[in-house]
Design a protein around this motif. Structure first.
Motif, PDB file in Angstrom:
ATOM      1  N   PHE A  84      38.025  48.408  29.434  1.00  0.00           N
ATOM      2  CA  PHE A  84      38.459  48.599  28.054  1.00  0.00           C
ATOM      3  C   PHE A  84      38.110  47.405  27.188  1.00  0.00           C
ATOM      4  O   PHE A  84      37.904  46.300  27.677  1.00  0.00           O
ATOM      5  N   ASP A  85      38.013  47.684  25.890  1.00  0.00           N
ATOM      6  CA  ASP A  85      37.856  46.638  24.885  1.00  0.00           C
ATOM      7  C   ASP A  85      39.250  46.266  24.404  1.00  0.00           C
ATOM      8  O   ASP A  85      40.081  47.144  24.176  1.00  0.00           O
ATOM      9  N   ILE A  86      39.493  44.973  24.228  1.00  0.00           N
ATOM     10  CA  ILE A  86      40.763  44.505  23.688  1.00  0.00           C
ATOM     11  C   ILE A  86      40.502  43.957  22.294  1.00  0.00           C
ATOM     12  O   ILE A  86      39.577  43.169  22.095  1.00  0.00           O
ATOM     13  N   ILE A  87      41.319  44.374  21.364  1.00  0.00           N
ATOM     14  CA  ILE A  87      41.141  43.969  19.972  1.00  0.00           C
ATOM     15  C   ILE A  87      41.777  42.613  19.687  1.00  0.00           C
ATOM     16  O   ILE A  87      41.220  41.792  18.981  1.00  0.00           O
ATOM     17  N   ASN A  88      42.954  42.349  20.244  1.00  0.00           N
ATOM     18  CA  ASN A  88      43.743  41.201  19.793  1.00  0.00           C
ATOM     19  C   ASN A  88      44.271  40.308  20.921  1.00  0.00           C
ATOM     20  O   ASN A  88      45.364  39.768  20.828  1.00  0.00           O
ATOM     21  N   TYR A  89      43.522  40.158  21.982  1.00  0.00           N
ATOM     22  CA  TYR A  89      43.927  39.270  23.076  1.00  0.00           C
ATOM     23  C   TYR A  89      42.666  38.698  23.691  1.00  0.00           C
ATOM     24  O   TYR A  89      41.717  39.438  23.986  1.00  0.00           O
ATOM     25  N   HIS A  90      42.641  37.387  23.870  1.00  0.00           N
ATOM     26  CA  HIS A  90      41.473  36.735  24.449  1.00  0.00           C
ATOM     27  C   HIS A  90      41.921  35.852  25.605  1.00  0.00           C
ATOM     28  O   HIS A  90      42.779  34.995  25.437  1.00  0.00           O
ATOM     29  N   ALA A  91      41.341  36.092  26.754  1.00  0.00           N
ATOM     30  CA  ALA A  91      41.642  35.282  27.931  1.00  0.00           C
ATOM     31  C   ALA A  91      40.335  34.718  28.464  1.00  0.00           C
ATOM     32  O   ALA A  91      39.265  35.268  28.227  1.00  0.00           O
ATOM     33  N   LYS A  92      40.453  33.616  29.187  1.00  0.00           N
ATOM     34  CA  LYS A  92      39.269  32.977  29.755  1.00  0.00           C
ATOM     35  C   LYS A  92      39.314  32.931  31.279  1.00  0.00           C
ATOM     36  O   LYS A  92      38.377  32.478  31.911  1.00  0.00           O
ATOM     37  N   THR A  93      40.428  33.407  31.848  1.00  0.00           N
ATOM     38  CA  THR A  93      40.581  33.374  33.297  1.00  0.00           C
ATOM     39  C   THR A  93      41.076  34.717  33.817  1.00  0.00           C
ATOM     40  O   THR A  93      41.628  35.531  33.066  1.00  0.00           O
ATOM     41  N   ILE A  94      40.907  34.923  35.109  1.00  0.00           N
ATOM     42  CA  ILE A  94      41.423  36.111  35.776  1.00  0.00           C
ATOM     43  C   ILE A  94      42.937  35.961  35.904  1.00  0.00           C
ATOM     44  O   ILE A  94      43.443  34.868  36.155  1.00  0.00           O
ATOM     45  N   GLU A  95      43.646  37.049  35.701  1.00  0.00           N
ATOM     46  CA  GLU A  95      45.102  37.073  35.867  1.00  0.00           C
ATOM     47  C   GLU A  95      45.396  38.083  36.970  1.00  0.00           C
ATOM     48  O   GLU A  95      44.940  39.224  36.891  1.00  0.00           O
ATOM     49  N   ALA A  96      46.128  37.686  38.005  1.00  0.00           N
ATOM     50  CA  ALA A  96      46.376  38.579  39.130  1.00  0.00           C
ATOM     51  C   ALA A  96      47.750  38.350  39.727  1.00  0.00           C
ATOM     52  O   ALA A  96      48.278  37.240  39.677  1.00  0.00           O
ATOM     53  N   PHE A  97      48.312  39.420  40.285  1.00  0.00           N
ATOM     54  CA  PHE A  97      49.588  39.317  40.988  1.00  0.00           C
ATOM     55  C   PHE A  97      49.709  40.473  41.971  1.00  0.00           C
ATOM     56  O   PHE A  97      49.069  41.509  41.829  1.00  0.00           O
ATOM     57  N   LYS A  98      50.559  40.276  42.983  1.00  0.00           N
ATOM     58  CA  LYS A  98      50.858  41.342  43.938  1.00  0.00           C
ATOM     59  C   LYS A  98      52.040  42.139  43.406  1.00  0.00           C
ATOM     60  O   LYS A  98      53.073  41.577  43.050  1.00  0.00           O
ATOM     61  N   ALA A  99      51.871  43.456  43.351  1.00  0.00           N
ATOM     62  CA  ALA A  99      52.931  44.331  42.847  1.00  0.00           C
ATOM     63  C   ALA A  99      54.156  44.260  43.743  1.00  0.00           C
ATOM     64  O   ALA A  99      54.046  44.312  44.968  1.00  0.00           O
TER      65      ALA A  99
END
Length: 151
Positions: A84-99
């Motif tokens: 997906f394209d995000i309009i209003n959020y910019h990140a520079k790193t991967i974000e991950a977690f175990k559910a």
């Protein structure tokens, strides 16, 4: 800034929803102009950027921002991914977690995949609603109450 699912005014446009079931993966991704949110069903994947390494096992959720180059290696990588394209959020790193509650996220990711693939009338609206449900569930599973919010 918090993780993507902590942004309560996120705007996006879903490009695709895919199920991948791959073995012996060793791919380098570069120049992607879209973001990805994935849920690992059965995986021993590792995503590696120039500076970090992210092991992603079963029941891991991972957000990979657009324009981030990374290598994905795995003996087994079965996942559902939303591009997906995000309009209003910019990140520079991967974000991950175990559910913490993998069953809930499994159901949501399977449902968004089903709706996307059936492409019934209004499916993009339904998928957007389901992506908001996914983000809300990710936030709920990761929320840590502070003194201020627990009053």
């Amino acid at each position: 800034m918090g993780m993507i699912f902590e942004i309560d005014t996120l705007s996006f446009n879903i490009i695709d929803v895919l199920e991948l079931d791959q073995e012996n993966v060793n791919t380098y991704n570069s120049g992607r102009n879209f973001s990805a949110l994935s849920f690992r069903i059965e995986s021993d994947a590792v995503l590696t950027t120039a500076t970090e390494s992210y092991p992603l096992g079963d029941a891991f959720v991972a957000f990979v921002p657009a324009h981030l180059n990374y290598r994905r290696t795995a003996k087994k990588d079965k996942l559902i991914v939303i591009h997906f394209d995000i309009i209003n959020y910019h990140a520079k790193t991967i974000e991950a977690f175990k559910a913490l509650e993998a069953e809930t996220l499994t159901k949501l990711f399977l449902e968004i995949l089903r709706v996307w693939n059936e492409k019934d009338i209004g499916y993009k609206y339904r998928c957007a609603a389901l992506l908001y449900d996914v983000l809300g569930e990710c936030y709920r599973q990761n929320f840590k109450a502070t003194d201020e919010t627990s009053k």
